[in-house]
Every structure is written in C-alpha cells, then in structure tokens.
Write a protein that holds these residues in place. Sequence first.
Motif, PDB file in Angstrom:
ATOM      1  N   GLY A  45       0.844  -1.191   0.000  1.00  0.00           N
ATOM      2  CA  GLY A  45       0.000   0.000   0.000  1.00  0.00           C
ATOM      3  C   GLY A  45       0.874   1.233   0.000  1.00  0.00           C
ATOM      4  N   ARG A  46       0.704   2.092  -0.989  1.00  0.00           N
ATOM      5  CA  ARG A  46       1.413   3.382  -1.015  1.00  0.00           C
ATOM      6  C   ARG A  46       0.491   4.394  -0.349  1.00  0.00           C
ATOM      7  NH1 ARG A  46       5.623   0.885  -1.710  1.00  0.00           N
ATOM      8  NH2 ARG A  46       6.280   0.179  -3.762  1.00  0.00           N
ATOM      9  N   LEU A  47       0.936   4.885   0.800  1.00  0.00           N
ATOM     10  CA  LEU A  47       0.022   5.654   1.648  1.00  0.00           C
ATOM     11  C   LEU A  47      -0.361   6.990   1.007  1.00  0.00           C
ATOM     12  CD1 LEU A  47       1.716   4.667   4.969  1.00  0.00           C
ATOM     13  CD2 LEU A  47      -0.644   4.168   4.345  1.00  0.00           C
ATOM     14  N   SER A  48      -1.589   7.352   1.293  1.00  0.00           N
ATOM     15  CA  SER A  48      -2.233   8.509   0.653  1.00  0.00           C
ATOM     16  C   SER A  48      -1.404   9.793   0.749  1.00  0.00           C
ATOM     17  CB  SER A  48      -3.585   8.749   1.326  1.00  0.00           C
ATOM     18  OG  SER A  48      -4.169   9.939   0.846  1.00  0.00           O
ATOM     19  N   MET A  49      -1.194  10.396  -0.386  1.00  0.00           N
ATOM     20  CA  MET A  49      -0.560  11.710  -0.482  1.00  0.00           C
ATOM     21  C   MET A  49      -1.481  12.600  -1.320  1.00  0.00           C
ATOM     22  SD  MET A  49       2.391  11.508   1.046  1.00  0.00           S
ATOM     23  CE  MET A  49       3.448  12.772   0.363  1.00  0.00           C
ATOM     24  N   PRO A  50      -1.501  13.903  -1.037  1.00  0.00           N
ATOM     25  CA  PRO A  50      -2.341  14.762  -1.885  1.00  0.00           C
ATOM     26  C   PRO A  50      -1.800  14.786  -3.312  1.00  0.00           C
ATOM     27  CG  PRO A  50      -0.989  16.086  -0.389  1.00  0.00           C
ATOM     28  CD  PRO A  50      -0.792  14.653   0.007  1.00  0.00           C
ATOM     29  N   CYS A  51      -2.695  14.730  -4.288  1.00  0.00           N
ATOM     30  CA  CYS A  51      -2.218  14.772  -5.677  1.00  0.00           C
ATOM     31  C   CYS A  51      -2.002  16.227  -6.069  1.00  0.00           C
ATOM     32  CB  CYS A  51      -3.187  14.077  -6.608  1.00  0.00           C
ATOM     33  SG  CYS A  51      -4.626  15.029  -7.010  1.00  0.00           S
TER      34      CYS A  51
END
Lengths: 65, 566
Positions: free
Chosen positions: B422-428
């Motif tokens: 899982g690549r943890l959530s980052m703002p796009c």
Amino acid sequence: MSKLITENHFSDADAFYAALTDVHRELSTADSERLNARLILLLANHIGDKQVLLEALDIAAQLEQ
Amino acid sequence: MVSPCTIRADCPQTVAEKMQKTYSNPIYPYRKSADQEAQQPVHHPVIIIGAGPCGMAAALDLAKQGQASIILDDNNTVSVGSRAICFSKRTLEIMDRYGCAQPMVEKGVTWQKGKVFFKQEKVYEFDLLPESGHKLPAFINLQQYYFEEYMVNQIAKEPLIDLRWMHKLVELDSSSEDNQLKVETEEGVYALSCDYLLVADGANSKIRTELGLESKGQVFQDRFLIADVVMKADFPTERWFWFDPEFHPNQSVLLHKQADDVWRIDFQLGWDADPEEEKQEAKIRPRIEAMLGKDVEFELEWASVYTFQCRKMDDFIHNRVIFMGDAAHQVSPFGARGANGGVQSVENLSWKLARVLKGQAPATLIESYNEERQHGAAENILNSTRATDFITPKNDISRVFRDETLRLAKHYPFARSLVNSGRLSMPCDYQHSSLITKSSALNTGFDAGIAPGFVCLDAPIRINGKDSWLLEQLGNRFVLLYNGEGIDNDELKALAAISDDLVLLDSRELEDKEGMLAERYCISGGQGYLIRPDQYVAAKFKQLNREQVNNALQRALGYQSAQENP
C-alpha cells in the motif's frame, strides 16, 4: 529516441553466456524461474532508467521475433 | 431509496454482530424541520445526501466559505464499526481548517514506523520520518466512528449547517434547473428543491443507480476479514504487514493499532472463502490465536468480511447533481486512499461551488472539480491497484517475482522500494489543471519553493506576537502570500483592490520561527504566491503586478480566457 543498447556491450560475451547457463545447470525449472526473477530484479535496478527498461520489456515481449 | 447500509462510505458485506465494548454509537434524534410545514417545497442552494465523512466535510467546507447547506441522512448515528482507520496529514489539515482536527489527533494513534514480514521472517523495517515543522502528523489511526463523531460535534457549532438525521431521500427529479426532492420521515413525506445536490451515499450509491449512472472499474476476486480486537498487548504502535505468514499461509495479514487499545487485523481470505462462515466468531478466534499465540487474551470487538473494487464514474457531475466520496470513486483499502481521497475531493469542490452560488465565478468552474478530481481519483486507483496486484499476485510468475522481491528485500535495500503493501495517501497535484497559471514568463527565475498546482506546506510561524502555523493563515479565500520588500504603496493598494475574495499576506509579517517558511517558500522581495481557498498554489510571480495577479485569479475562478485576453 531509443536508449536501450542493442549493439554488443559485453566485456566478455562468451564468459557471460557460459556463466548464465552454468548457474541454471543443476536447477529445477521452478528454481530456474526464481533465479531468473532475482536476476531480472537485480539488473533492472542497476539499469534504473525507466525508458531503457520499458524498451527492453517491449523487445522481450515480441516472442515471435 | 437510500438504505441505511449504503448511506456511508461503503457497505460491509457482513458484520459479525459483536457488541462493541470500547465505543457506543451516539444516537442523534430525528427532529422536525420547519420545511415540513411549508405549503410549497422550500428551496435551498445546497442539499447534501449522506452524513459520512465526505457529506459532513462538504457542509463544513461550505460553511467556512459562508455557504449554508442541509445534510439529509436516513440513519441516526455515525459509522457502525471502525472501517476507515488511517487518516493522512492532508486530511487532518483539511479538518483543522474546519476546526475539528484537534480531538482527532488527541484521540488518534500517531504512528510512523512499520515492519514487513515474509513467511516467518522480518524482511525490513521502515520509518516514515516525518519532516519537522508541520502542525499535524503524517498519519493517525482512528476509528471512523470517532472521526465522524468529531465532525458531528463541529457541525453543531456551525449555524450554516442543518443536519437532519432520519430524513431519507426517497425521490429525486434532477431533470430541471432545480433538483426536486421527496424526503421521508417518521412524520411523513415532504418536498424540497435545491440548486445543487451533493451525493455522498457511499460505494453502492442508490442515487447513482437510480439516475442510470455507472461507476466503472475492476472488481478484485478476493475476500478480506477485518477483525477489531481489544487487547493489552506489547506490540509497538507500528504497521505490521505479513506476506504469506506461517500462521495464515498463502495470504497476507495486516496488524495496526487504533485508539482504545483496539487493534485492526486484516486477514486476506481468498475468493473461495465463504463470507457467512468467516464472520462467525468460532471461525475468527482460531485465526487470531494462531497469529497472536494461545496465551494472549483478547476480545473480539467488531468483524466484517469484504471484497473491494477500484472504480470511478466517468463524470462526477450529472446536471446539478454532484457525486463525491465512494459514490464517485472507490479504491481498495491498501494505501488508505478511500476516505482520504474522498475528503480531498470534497475540499476541491466546496470552494468552487460556494463561489458559483455567490456569483463570484462562472457555473463552469464546477466542471473543474471533475477535471481535477478525475486526475486525483485515477492516481489513487492506480496506486491501490498496484498494491493489490503485489499483495495478490495474478498468476504463478507474478508470485515468483513477488516472493523473490521479498527475499531480496531482506538483504538488498533496492528491493524494498518494490515491496508494495500500500502506497500511503498523499495529496495529488493539479499542475496540469486549466485553473492553474503554469510556469511562464511570470515566474521564470522563481523556480524554488512550491510549484503551481501543488498543495502548500505548513511552517511554524509567529504572527502578531503569537505562535501559529502558516496553514492557519491560508484557506477559505484566496491569499496572496508575498514579500513586500521593494513594492511601492500604490502597487500594494492596487493588489489589495483586486477582489474582496483576495487577502494580502506579507511574509515579512510572519516571524519564521525555524526558518521553514524561507526553506519551503523561498520568497524574495517582490515575489509572491497566489493561493487558492483549498491551499493549493494557483500561480507564482517573480515580480508582483496587479494585472498578472488579477489574470491568475480570474483563471483560478474558471474564466479560462482571462490569461490570453486580459
């Protein structure tokens, strides 16, 4: 613009080929698959460049050629 | 029309009806609205369907922009079960702007370390090593019911929000300029109309189905068991992920701590598992005992068996009905991109909608919500699909590559970058958005700092003699963050007169406590950033002047030709 080297780039092509087949010689097909996977991952990281890797994958996938 | 199960983020396929011991769901009573007595349907600018994280975020964000809204929910409580548990810094920054981050951070479990195991061996450890100089942590784990409860508490303080529990949308006509709604309550059905209907009724959105719209993508042929377990164990506050462990062969397992000594355990079960059987406590207990050891005492708090999809709608906007959250775009849980991505979509929409309703922007500005968040949703789906494919190899050779990657990772650091649980959530970023004034003559020579289309970074500051944070100065309106050195007063007056929706903030008035403002923004005399109400950089200028700032502001508000034809 191609970045993958497809001309000869080996320092000793025969020695590499012999080493490659030697390392597989005693292995079952399953273990050979594992070894190949490890080899690809190691070399892919060494190359690093995404374009080179994608070009190599593209040529490798042309199984009929 | 909207069943209790689908009103929120997703619909647990089955829930072991264990009573939760650490949390009692609050019951929010039905209240009669004056609208129910009206002779004619009462009209509201914005009605929101669903009081989950996204629906409530929309109302809170709109209130911050001065826009009133109604939320209709067909239930009377927050999330049943812990569900989304991992909230990212960006989500917390958004919640902080709404005024409800503090209780979340206080209750939540802040974590930054993790371990990855393959079979019985630890492959490696990681530390997210969050940068210093941010008000909020990289991630917290917090049960969704707490997250929602703190939002409900904040909503109670907002006079612009009317949250109606046990008011169920039963009929919608979206064909005319105004949406026409029929709402059912225990006292009968009443009618409402609205300019915009915001739909956050979950992954299996009934409204989406009723309107004949689709969310398209991939169904993953796998089942997972979520078990929330209460135990006083000595496990550290870390994310532990097992690939193919001996206690649960050929599958993956995730262990993560939540508030109240509740531990989330995710067991991958495979497609052939029987969800009805797997939800039984008699079936779950041995799985957990095999993992923790027979002598660890635990109580089962909540369990659910689920499958997941990665999918989105082709267009989040249908006439004046706008879809948000899981109703609009859905991802696998790996990477915590569901609720986090949903809240970021809501933030993107809210400031635009508020300005359209106030006549400060063209109605077409709302289309940029679809443009910018299709991009965000695609990025989240890409990341979560890749993680899913790593966790569940699709064929034998994929599994060979996966397993050898894990073996190499134990000894060779390069392979750790390929391990994907899982690549943890980052703002796009929105650098390619039509609202962003891209790098050009305006800012050549001002390349350092944050690029147009990227979200602002926090920095510790002092302002007016008080400790504060940069992000607390930004948001809810446009801000021109600039360095006034060398700018004459006439130019400043002209800049200040551009719009009531634009506030000027001279960086020299901010005491840069730790040098982070200079390091992250690099603003020299005469330079500046135009920052949107959602804290994204709309444009940057190497030498401020009124015309360029105005053009960038007009572009950010959706007057697309402004830059070409000032």
